[in-house]
Enzyme design. Sequence first.
Site, PDB file in Angstrom:
ATOM      1  N   CYS A  70       0.861  -1.189   0.000  1.00 18.32           N
ATOM      2  CA  CYS A  70       0.000   0.000   0.000  1.00 18.32           C
ATOM      3  C   CYS A  70       0.891   1.230   0.000  1.00 18.32           C
ATOM      4  CB  CYS A  70      -0.898  -0.022   1.239  1.00 18.32           C
ATOM      5  SG  CYS A  70      -1.882   1.484   1.488  1.00 18.32           S
ATOM      6  N   CYS A 177      -0.937   4.003  -6.832  1.00 20.87           N
ATOM      7  CA  CYS A 177      -1.752   3.319  -5.817  1.00 20.87           C
ATOM      8  C   CYS A 177      -1.836   1.864  -6.251  1.00 20.87           C
ATOM      9  CB  CYS A 177      -3.139   3.945  -5.729  1.00 20.87           C
ATOM     10  SG  CYS A 177      -4.311   3.013  -4.695  1.00 20.87           S
TER      11      CYS A 177
END
Length: 261
Positions: A70, A177
């Site tokens: 992440c 992302c």
Amino acid sequence: MKIALMDSGIGLLAATTAVRRLRPDADLILSMDPDGMPWGPRTPEDLTARALAVAEAAAAHRPDALIVGCNTATVHALPTLRTRLEPGLPVVGTVPAIKPAAAGGGPVAIWATPATTGSPYQRGLIADFAGDTRVTEVPCPGLAEAVEHADEPAITAAVAAAAALTPADTTTVVLGCTHYELVADRIRAALRRPGGDRLVLHGSAGAVAAQALRRIGAAPRPDAPARGTLTALRSGRQGTLPEAALAYEEGRLLGAVTPAG
């Protein structure tokens, strides 16, 4: 070999699949946080606390390495995770692939969450690695959440909105992302220009998987027997992959991995 990956949700699928392809014999531990997701809107302190709990749930299974799958958690929580878990457990963060993208000459666009776009962290990476390459930061509100829930109309709308903000002469897009890697083909299609060159997309999954192996001194063995197991942890509780994961090729591949007994 046992490799753990963590994220608030299914953004870790791309890196997990990359590990699986490099070492099909590795046991995989996927630690997610459905009780606390999404992490993006949380304060850095709150996010760090959630990330640490998810990391410690994975660490209890005694993996050889932990991948923070992440970007947002890497920005805010990586120092704390490393302080708490290393050197016993190597922790590998996920950084947007700005350096290799800029090496192609650009122009480059970085698609990222609104919280990351324009942040000192991302601006620092651009300053350090982009050189003279023209870089456009493109916020993608709602895209990660839409991918997380496999919400097709919302994915289409979010991708189209970000594509409209991307300069027409862009040659390279950084997927800032991890969720975005699951819809890379749709992003490429939305940015296709008539008569233009094929757009290059740069994700982080392959590099992160390779770095995890390097940190533990292991070589890639893509031809190893596919005997690795899969353990899914959901806010510390052992369970199964989220149903939305099976909407993506990466999730379906992992869904075929033998669950840990």
